[in-house]
Design an enzyme around this catalytic site. Sequence first.
Site, PDB file in Angstrom:
ATOM      1  N   SER A 134       0.960  -1.074   0.016  1.00  0.00           N
ATOM      2  CA  SER A 134       0.192  -0.148  -0.171  1.00  0.00           C
ATOM      3  C   SER A 134       1.046   1.308   0.033  1.00  0.00           C
ATOM      4  O   SER A 134       1.843   1.352  -0.721  1.00  0.00           O
ATOM      5  CB  SER A 134      -1.154   0.160   1.317  1.00  0.00           C
ATOM      6  N   TYR A 148      -4.481   8.549  -6.283  1.00  0.00           N
ATOM      7  CA  TYR A 148      -3.487   7.521  -5.477  1.00  0.00           C
ATOM      8  C   TYR A 148      -3.888   7.169  -4.099  1.00  0.00           C
ATOM      9  O   TYR A 148      -4.120   6.040  -3.768  1.00  0.00           O
ATOM     10  CB  TYR A 148      -2.094   8.219  -5.772  1.00  0.00           C
ATOM     11  N   LYS A 152      -5.110   3.536  -2.769  1.00  0.00           N
ATOM     12  CA  LYS A 152      -4.510   2.753  -1.568  1.00  0.00           C
ATOM     13  C   LYS A 152      -5.411   2.495  -0.326  1.00  0.00           C
ATOM     14  O   LYS A 152      -5.056   1.454   0.553  1.00  0.00           O
ATOM     15  CB  LYS A 152      -3.367   3.743  -1.288  1.00  0.00           C
TER      16      LYS A 152
END
Length: 281
Positions: A134, A148, A152
């Site tokens: 992650s 992003y 994650k």
Amino acid sequence: MSKVVFVTGAGRGLGTDIARQALAAGHQVVATGRRPEEVEKTLGGPQDNLLVTKLDITSLDDAETAAQAAIDRFGRIDVLINNAGNFYAGYFEEITPEQMRRQFETNLFGPMNVTRAVLPILRKQRDGHIITLSSSAGLIGQEFCVAYAASKFGVEGWMESLRYDVEPYGIRTTVVEPGFFRTELLVDASTTWPEPTIHDYAERTRATIAAWKSMNGQQGGDPVKLARALLTIADQADPPLRFVAGADAIEGVEAKARELLAQARVSRELGGDLGHDDATA
């Protein structure tokens, strides 16, 4: 003890370091990437303990074919390291819906595809370990990282819940949250930089892109040390469910934990008594 380690995104960056360190430690390695000839060249050519196979993680068919190739060559898979990913940078309004979907296809649905292909093997063995990369951005929202971080954060929820699904079958899970390491995440091959399209964001976009590009190669974290740490975790009988990697990430997570506790206290004062009130029934 030698294990069969399956690594995605092994053609460059952290994936290459993981594969190299695993080979050096005597493990059998399944190194995957979209261009297997480049992966093999990067890792020093053919080796007895190395299987290089094509894998675009956005393709479930590719994932199933790669998993079967691993079984055909080595007979089992002990550790899956979901490493491959990319980065769509930018402010939310300047990221198109298509780009947002592509970010999720790679960073969330990609490791899901590979895990879906490998899990039947691990269940049959009643043993295995799934390690998924992650990011500290999966726990802490950051400017210019909306796509992003969202992908994650999805990885975090998936892995944290997957643990309960697979634990009864001897399968362990670890989600890894690195801070800034000298990987290749900020190079153009991994990052899609936004074009300034909205005047209000334009100056901030140009300044942030310049700052982040100048950071590439200067990050504090050593990816070789991170690769070794991941292999240490892979060797543990009782590995951590979460591994926060790097001093910057640990500091950020500790600050986030304090913030959450403070917000919980405020929430208790505002909403701790929102249950059914028999007196007004």
